[in-house]
Design an enzyme around this catalytic site. Structure first.
Site, short mmCIF file in Angstrom:
data_model
loop_
_atom_site.label_atom_id
_atom_site.label_comp_id
_atom_site.label_asym_id
_atom_site.label_seq_id
_atom_site.Cartn_x
_atom_site.Cartn_y
_atom_site.Cartn_z
N ASP A 1 -7.06 -1.54 4.34
CA ASP A 1 -5.84 -2.77 3.62
C ASP A 1 -6.65 -4.25 4.30
O ASP A 1 -6.29 -5.09 3.98
CB ASP A 1 -4.74 -2.58 4.11
N ASP B 1 0.71 -1.30 -0.43
CA ASP B 1 -0.27 0.10 0.13
C ASP B 1 0.31 1.05 -0.70
O ASP B 1 2.33 0.84 0.23
CB ASP B 1 -1.05 -0.23 1.41
N ASP C 1 -1.39 -1.06 6.12
CA ASP C 1 -1.64 -0.69 7.91
C ASP C 1 -3.04 0.07 7.95
O ASP C 1 -3.22 0.16 8.71
CB ASP C 1 -0.31 0.52 8.06
#
Length: 640
Positions: free
Chosen positions: A506, A307, A502
């Site tokens: 996600d 990410d 995080d």
């Protein structure tokens, strides 16, 4: 005395051995043989019961070979050898317990250091010592020098130094100032400090670590089960070889001699010890591996997916520029920030906290919010004072406002759009720089066998490609919703796939990946719960460290298993030709056991390519993430 109580069978075997030695010394050979035989048969019966229990549980172990070796040596009169086999088995249990304790030393230290009491301040009353379970959010606590911070909280004192090594693996003291977050489990320095509790003990960082560690310690890895399965062909091979040696030599002692060296305790001991050692090493480095099987998966990772916000980037975007729409009558740049920050104070997203920080750094007070509604990955709608404010992505703010205009962004910038009372009010231009150690982490992953890297983000293609180019990532997929990320990971061909993220958005893709790694220092609980690995500090290099630990651990586990098997097979071949008497074989097998277990403990050490040297000293707080703004090369980014 403590040792005797911990290992009664070992003590009993040594005592019987001493008695047999005394009887032989005074010429009482029949009495010595009878004593050894009765004791050895009793132990064999005990192991047979244990073997049957394992069989009912679906596990085939090497107890059959051990029982057969004891009985066969007694039948051919090798009662000294039978006692040595008994000592080997009982001593193997003791070695396993020692190795288990050595491997889990760091894990046990976590449990032993868990805070139990707190000093609570109550207005008009003296400071009282209470059980940590009685502390509630909002309580004011006093922490004395060298005491453990009992719960997560916010520092009220001007400053303080804290030892956070049990949480992060960082041995140097960390300095905090008034208003900073303190994590339970860290140790106060030399000054008395005061803090206000932000969580109960059960919801604090240290309790989360302990719970994850207990879950990891209780799990069994696939390689451990694979070691169990090795016992079946190994047992068949050993019995066949012993039978052939007896048939060819016409000497029943050959059968006993082969079985004596065919009891490789390391087959079932070394692999679990190696995995516990690897889990312990990871915990000491601030990496919580929830399941021992994950260590094997980490060793086989071929694709790493990241990410962007708060993972590859620092996760604390800074305000670079402000655009106020000409149609926003009566709203200044300061007023635009004030309204946006007032709406964003209802959101836990990292971009929201950055907007709030920008307002407060300019001395702007936040307006009261009467109602607020956060739209996942899109933005926030709130009533601030007497005005309705919309903050977020272009795709979210544009349809809700009149006079909307996309921002013209440079690479690496992102836009947060603001609408007031149905009209477009302006844009906040922000930038979220790449982490300092991102490039080094990606290089280290390639050295560790990761063949492909990918960036998945809700941000615009231009920003995503800019970050990917800086980090050295080969593939980019931008403008992603959580479902898009899950589909992208499922479609990757080079398995296994590791996903690093995080934020709340996600959580689905972390659960869907072969290995999910959550940057959990300040991240969303949902992400940490969905992941297989949780990094307890804000350091991206720990991702490479986790892969390194997995590779090192699986290498040690397999080496230990095959070392035990090959050494035992070699000794069996020699015994089949009559070169290894029963007593000598029993002694040699004890050395094989010791060598393979000690080899398994090497998993506590550093791998050859440890990434621990790639650290990020300047850590930042990472909050829950909403995807970053999408935009194109021709227009502004929007806020996820």
């Amino acid at each position: 005395m403590t040792t005797i109580l911990r290992f009664p069978l070992v003590a009993a075997t040594l005592l019987v051995g001493a008695c047999v030695g005394v009887l032989l010394g005074v010429g009482q050979v029949p009495a010595a043989q009878s004593t050894a035989t009765i004791y050895a048969l009793a132990v064999a019966a005990y192991r047979a019961v244990s073997m049957l229990r394992d069989l009912f549980r679906g596990r085939w172990g090497i107890d059959l070979l051990a029982v057969m070796a004891i009985v066969s040596t007694l039948l051919v009169g090798e009662y000294i050898a039978s006692l040595i086999i008994v000592l080997m088995l009982t001593g193997g249990d003791a070695l396993e317990e020692f190795a288990h304790g050595r491997a889990t030393r760091e894990l046990k230290a976590l449990l032993e250091r868990a805070p139990r009491t707190a000093h609570r301040e109550t207005p008009g009353k003296p400071v009282e010592e209470v059980p940590v379970g009685m502390v509630r959010s909002g309580d004011t606590l006093l922490v004395k020098p060298s005491e453990i911070i009992p719960v997560d909280g916010r520092l009220l004192s001007a400053a303080g130094a804290f030892d956070e090594s049990s949480l992060t693996g960082e041995s140097l003291p960390v300095e905090h100032v008034r208003g900073d977050t303190l994590l339970s489990g860290s140790v106060n320095g030399e000054e008395v400090i005061r803090l206000v509790a932000s969580n109960t003990a059960a919801d604090s960082q240290y309790s989360r670590i302990v719970a994850l560690v207990q879950e990891a310690a209780a799990s069994r890895a696939p390689t451990v089960r694979l070691a169990d399965r090795y016992a079946v062909p190994f047992t068949v091979f050993a019995i066949l070889l012993a039978g052939i040696a007896w048939f060819i030599s016409h000497d029943p002692e050959r059968f006993a001699q082969v079985l004596v060296v065919a009891t490789p305790c390391p087959l079932l001991i070394a692999a679990p010890v190696a995995f516990l050692a690897g889990t312990s090493r990871a915990a000491h480095s601030g990496i919580i591996v929830k399941n021992a099987g994950t260590l094997e998966q980490l060793a086989r990772v071929r694709t790493a997916v990241f990410d962007k916000t708060g993972t590859l980037t620092q996760g604390r975007p800074t305000l670079q520029d402000i655009y106020v729409s000409p149609a926003a009558s009566g709203i200044s740049a300061a007023g635009l920030i004030q309204l946006a920050a007032s709406a964003e104070q209802s959101s836990s997203h990292v971009l929201a906290s950055s907007v709030v920080d920008a307002a407060r750094s300019r001395g702007l007070s936040l307006l009261p919010v009467s109602s607020a509604n956060e739209h996942a990955t899109q933005g926030v709608t709130a009533v601030c004072g007497n005005r309705t404010v919309v903050v977020g992505k272009a795709s979210f703010v544009g349809p809700a406002t009149s006079g909307f205009k996309r921002a013209d962004l440079a690479s690496g910038q992102l836009a947060i759009y603001v609408g007031v009372d149905g009209a477009f009010a302006g844009t906040l231009i922000m930038s979220d720089p790449l982490r300092k150690n991102a490039v080094a982490t990606l290089e280290q992953l390639r050295r560790l066998g990761v063949q492909e890297t990918m960036l998945l983000t809700g941000d615009t293609p231009s920003t995503a490609e800019h970050i990917a180019e800086e980090a050295g990532i080969t593939r980019v997929l931008a403008d992603c919703l959580p479902a898009d990320k899950v589909a992208a990971v499922a479609g990757l061909n080079k398995r296994l796939v590791m996903m690093v993220g995080d934020g709340v958005n996600d959580a689905p893709v972390l659960a869907a990946a072969d290995v999910g790694i959550a940057m959990g220092a300040k991240g969303a609980t949902a992400a940490s719960e969905s992941a297989d690995v949780v990094i307890m500090l804000d350091d991206l290099s720990k991702v490479a460290a986790a892969v390194d630990i997995g590779r090192h651990t699986i290498h040690i586990a397999r080496t230990s298993i095959w070392t035990g098997i090959l050494l035992s097979v070699g000794l069996m071949a020699m015994a089949a030709f009559g070169f290894v008497p029963a007593v000598a074989g029993a002694l040699l097998q004890e050395l094989v056991d010791l060598a393979t277990i000690l080899n398994a403990l090497r998993a506590l050490g550093q791998g050859r390519q440890s990434s621990s040297r790639h650290t990020e000293r300047d850590t930042v707080s990472v909050g829950p993430e909403r995807s970053l703004p999408p935009a194109s090369l021709h227009g502004p980014k929007t806020k996820p």
